[in-house]
Design an enzyme around this catalytic site. Structure first.
Site, mmCIF file in Angstrom:
data_model
loop_
_atom_site.group_PDB
_atom_site.id
_atom_site.type_symbol
_atom_site.label_atom_id
_atom_site.label_comp_id
_atom_site.label_asym_id
_atom_site.label_seq_id
_atom_site.Cartn_x
_atom_site.Cartn_y
_atom_site.Cartn_z
ATOM 1 N N GLN A 215 -16.060 -7.673 -35.383
ATOM 2 C CA GLN A 215 -17.032 -6.650 -35.793
ATOM 3 C C GLN A 215 -17.680 -5.846 -34.659
ATOM 4 O O GLN A 215 -17.827 -4.630 -34.760
ATOM 5 C CB GLN A 215 -18.152 -7.304 -36.617
ATOM 6 C CG GLN A 215 -19.126 -6.309 -37.179
ATOM 7 C CD GLN A 215 -20.271 -6.899 -37.974
ATOM 8 O OE1 GLN A 215 -21.281 -6.254 -38.168
ATOM 9 N NE2 GLN A 215 -20.142 -8.119 -38.469
ATOM 10 N N ARG B 157 -2.047 -7.561 -32.163
ATOM 11 C CA ARG B 157 -0.963 -8.505 -31.917
ATOM 12 C C ARG B 157 0.106 -8.345 -33.006
ATOM 13 O O ARG B 157 -0.230 -8.355 -34.193
ATOM 14 C CB ARG B 157 -1.504 -9.925 -31.914
ATOM 15 C CG ARG B 157 -0.700 -10.794 -30.971
ATOM 16 C CD ARG B 157 -1.221 -12.171 -30.811
ATOM 17 N NE ARG B 157 -2.647 -12.327 -31.085
ATOM 18 C CZ ARG B 157 -3.239 -13.501 -30.998
ATOM 19 N NH1 ARG B 157 -2.553 -14.561 -30.658
ATOM 20 N NH2 ARG B 157 -4.508 -13.609 -31.252
ATOM 21 N N LEU C 199 1.337 -4.452 -30.412
ATOM 22 C CA LEU C 199 1.794 -4.612 -29.034
ATOM 23 C C LEU C 199 1.459 -5.998 -28.530
ATOM 24 O O LEU C 199 0.290 -6.394 -28.550
ATOM 25 C CB LEU C 199 1.114 -3.555 -28.152
ATOM 26 C CG LEU C 199 1.580 -3.463 -26.707
ATOM 27 C CD1 LEU C 199 3.038 -3.018 -26.630
ATOM 28 C CD2 LEU C 199 0.701 -2.494 -25.921
ATOM 29 N N LYS D 188 1.298 -9.944 -23.885
ATOM 30 C CA LYS D 188 1.710 -11.055 -23.019
ATOM 31 C C LYS D 188 3.222 -11.039 -22.775
ATOM 32 O O LYS D 188 3.735 -11.855 -22.026
ATOM 33 C CB LYS D 188 1.275 -12.386 -23.639
ATOM 34 C CG LYS D 188 -0.250 -12.557 -23.613
ATOM 35 C CD LYS D 188 -0.667 -13.870 -24.198
ATOM 36 C CE LYS D 188 -2.153 -14.084 -24.002
ATOM 37 N NZ LYS D 188 -2.664 -15.178 -24.817
ATOM 38 N N ARG E 59 -6.591 -13.131 -17.984
ATOM 39 C CA ARG E 59 -5.418 -13.988 -18.254
ATOM 40 C C ARG E 59 -4.205 -13.155 -18.664
ATOM 41 O O ARG E 59 -3.073 -13.528 -18.417
ATOM 42 C CB ARG E 59 -5.747 -15.027 -19.339
ATOM 43 C CG ARG E 59 -6.683 -16.137 -18.854
ATOM 44 C CD ARG E 59 -6.735 -17.293 -19.839
ATOM 45 N NE ARG E 59 -7.430 -16.974 -21.068
ATOM 46 C CZ ARG E 59 -8.749 -16.996 -21.231
ATOM 47 N NH1 ARG E 59 -9.522 -17.333 -20.210
ATOM 48 N NH2 ARG E 59 -9.316 -16.679 -22.377
ATOM 49 N N LYS F 56 -17.999 -18.253 -26.098
ATOM 50 C CA LYS F 56 -17.618 -17.381 -27.217
ATOM 51 C C LYS F 56 -18.837 -17.266 -28.109
ATOM 52 O O LYS F 56 -19.523 -18.266 -28.345
ATOM 53 C CB LYS F 56 -16.476 -18.007 -28.016
ATOM 54 C CG LYS F 56 -15.163 -18.056 -27.255
ATOM 55 C CD LYS F 56 -14.024 -18.466 -28.161
ATOM 56 C CE LYS F 56 -12.717 -18.386 -27.384
ATOM 57 N NZ LYS F 56 -11.552 -18.649 -28.225
ATOM 58 N N GLU G 249 -22.127 -13.508 -34.368
ATOM 59 C CA GLU G 249 -23.357 -12.845 -34.817
ATOM 60 C C GLU G 249 -24.615 -13.729 -34.774
ATOM 61 O O GLU G 249 -25.587 -13.438 -34.098
ATOM 62 C CB GLU G 249 -23.132 -12.338 -36.249
ATOM 63 C CG GLU G 249 -24.355 -11.814 -36.954
ATOM 64 C CD GLU G 249 -24.878 -10.514 -36.352
ATOM 65 O OE1 GLU G 249 -24.067 -9.607 -36.102
ATOM 66 O OE2 GLU G 249 -26.095 -10.402 -36.134
ATOM 67 N N ASP H 146 -23.697 -8.130 -33.817
ATOM 68 C CA ASP H 146 -22.370 -7.510 -33.764
ATOM 69 C C ASP H 146 -22.455 -5.979 -33.792
ATOM 70 O O ASP H 146 -22.173 -5.304 -32.813
ATOM 71 C CB ASP H 146 -21.535 -7.980 -34.955
ATOM 72 C CG ASP H 146 -20.930 -9.355 -34.723
ATOM 73 O OD1 ASP H 146 -20.864 -9.782 -33.559
ATOM 74 O OD2 ASP H 146 -20.528 -9.997 -35.694
ATOM 75 N N GLY I 292 -45.839 -3.511 -36.598
ATOM 76 C CA GLY I 292 -46.794 -2.658 -35.900
ATOM 77 C C GLY I 292 -48.212 -3.167 -36.093
ATOM 78 O O GLY I 292 -48.424 -4.300 -36.531
ATOM 79 N N GLY I 293 -49.191 -2.352 -35.800
ATOM 80 C CA GLY I 293 -50.577 -2.799 -35.864
ATOM 81 C C GLY I 293 -51.190 -2.688 -37.260
ATOM 82 O O GLY I 293 -52.341 -3.047 -37.471
ATOM 83 N N GLN I 294 -50.435 -2.196 -38.231
ATOM 84 C CA GLN I 294 -50.993 -1.967 -39.560
ATOM 85 C C GLN I 294 -50.536 -3.079 -40.507
ATOM 86 O O GLN I 294 -49.345 -3.356 -40.587
ATOM 87 C CB GLN I 294 -50.501 -0.622 -40.111
ATOM 88 C CG GLN I 294 -50.701 0.548 -39.167
ATOM 89 C CD GLN I 294 -52.152 0.966 -39.071
ATOM 90 O OE1 GLN I 294 -52.954 0.700 -39.966
ATOM 91 N NE2 GLN I 294 -52.508 1.619 -37.973
#
Ligand code: CAO
Length: 423
Positions: free
Chosen positions: A16, A37, A71, A74, A103, A135, A138, A167, A246-248
């Site tokens: 994501q 892949r 593609l 490797k 790698r 690794k 989220e 993410d 916020g302040g309210q």
């Protein structure tokens, strides 16, 4: 004419965070080439499947306006093709696990050798330091970035939020970094590395809670409901339920139908500037001048009573009626909209924020269009690519391979089954 016309993105992203970023760039007009892949593709194609055998909504909703090339990076021939792609592209975006690109043999130094103008943009879970090799998903980012500890009820568990701030939020941050790096490259001619760590992105979105952490040193946080309720503060920013950031003072209040509809609620802010109007609307005009109610500091220990009274009023109205009545008085309220209501919202359809897209295998579905609107670069949402749909097109048109060379690349196992016969 699109804002990013002529910018070519080598999209090595998956799941994501990275795909959010490259989808945005595609909506702004970049040519985004998603590398997948062979035979497998982005794992999300097959996650949370609702229609068997076709790309999931998880995938389609994050990969619009892109092209897909299969593609194997490797495989030796695959590496040669990838090298040519790096030469032809302006930006490489990736969100592999730390070290995966190295790698593969395509670390930053190698990329610079191939194309010194290349911008290499990465999402990682953590920035440099103790956790840089982890690794990250989220909810891990929401926890590590300070969101979970400050979300939820005071006496409840830390809570993650439905907004994918780790993410999609980090993808947004990364997109800004990429566009800035492209702008700088105009002057320097050089590429650079762009890093957006998910922990950092979440913390950036939680900065008001770090603000409050520091304010704690000067005493209790008076706008938090717990202050008015006389509950002592600890040494860290507490969870504040549905208090406004916020302040309210603000709360979520029941509206007509709440007994059966889980979303029949409104957010209601007792903004100081419109206090007198609030008193009139809810039928408590005496509160305007009444001792203990007239000024914001006086009201702090009465917020439960005040919101209780406002709720008596909101329960007589639908959440939309509350909005219609309060808006003309500038009283800040907001209906709690369900995803069903959002999906059916005519206004969001009209602005292109909710879009219906047709897909050749799954048929029509709804998605979220570009939330950022440029007056001179409108975004049209086009469907996500099938796995490897553009492999041959990219080999031929972007990299200039001949039909014979494409056939050889096909035979090498570097690209999966070619969808169209070579010329
Ligand atoms: N050809 C050949 N190999 C490929 C390939 C391709 N086209 N595309 C990917 N691969 C390989 C990678 O090189 C890697 O191989 P190695 O482990 O041998 O180096 C392997 O596929 C798996 O990559 P990964 O480790 O990134 O994938 P994962 O499913 O194990 O981890 C995730 C997923 C998200 C946890 C990890 O990528 C990550 O931490 N990313 C950074 C943080 C991030 O973006 N998290 C958000 C996730 S949700 O948006």
């Amino acid at each position: 004419m699109k804002a990013l016309k002529g910018v070519r993105i080598l999209d090595f992203t998956h799941v994501q965070s990275g795909p959010t970023c490259t989808q945005l760039l595609a909506w702004f007009g970049a040519d985004v080439i998603k590398v997948e892949r062979p035979g497998v593709g982005d794992a999300t194609r097959k996650q949370l499947v609702d229609v068997p055998g076709v790309d999931s909504l998880y995938f389609t909703m994050l990969n619009h306006n892109k092209r897909s090339i299969e593609l194997n990076s490797k495989n030796e021939t695959g590496k040669q093709v990838l090298t040519r792609l790096i030469r032809e592209c302006d930006v490489l975006v990736e969100n592999f696990a730390p070290g995966a690109l190295d790698r593969m043999g395509f670390g930053w130094e190698r990329i610079q050798e191939i194309n010194p103008r290349m911008i290499m943009a990465s999402v990682k879970g953590f920035g440099p330091g103790k956790y840089e090799d982890c690794k990250v998903y989220e909810n891990v980012a929401q926890c590590a970035g300070g969101s979970a500890s400050t979300t939820g009820d005071l006496d409840g568990l830390p809570m993650v939020t439905g907004a994918q701030i780790g993410d999609s939020g980090t993808g947004l941050h990364l997109a800004l970094g990429i566009v800035s790096a492209l702008f700088q490259r105009e002057k320097t001619g050089r590429g650079q590395k762009v890093l957006a760590a998910m922990q950092d992105g979440v913390l950036n979105l939680c900065r008001v809670k770090l603000r409050d952490q520091q304010r704690l040193a000067a005493g209790p946080l008076k706008e938090y409901s717990q202050f008015g309720e006389g509950i002592p503060f600890g040494d860290a920013t507490p969870r504040a339920g549905n208090d406004s950031g916020g302040g309210q003072p603000g709360r979520i209040l029941k509206c007509k139908g709440w007994e059966t509809d889980p979303n029949a609620y409104t957010y209601f802010i007792t903004q100081a500037a419109v206090w007198e109007k609030i008193c009139d609307v809810i039928g408590e005009p005496d509160w305007k001048a009444k001792e203990g109610y007239a000024t914001p500091p006086e009201r702090l220990d009465k917020l439960n009573e005040i919101f209780g009274r406002i709720e008596e009023w909101t329960m007589t109205k639908t959440k939309f009626e509350v909005m219609d009545i309060c808006n003309p008085h500038d009283i800040p309220v907001g209906p709690i909209l369900s995803m069903k209501e959002i999906a059916e919202d005519e206004g969001l359809r009209a602005t292109g924020t909710v879009v219906e897209v047709d897909h050749p295998e799954r048929g029509p579905y709804l998605t979220v269009g570009n939330p950022v609107k440029l007056s001179d670069s409108p975004s049209e949402v086009t469907r996500s690519p099938l796995l490897g749909e553009h492999t041959e097109e990219i080999l031929r048109d972007v990299l200039g391979y001949s039909g014979e060379e494409i056939a050889q690349i096909g035979e090498s196992g570097a690209v999966g089954d070619l969808k169209i016969a070579a010329e």
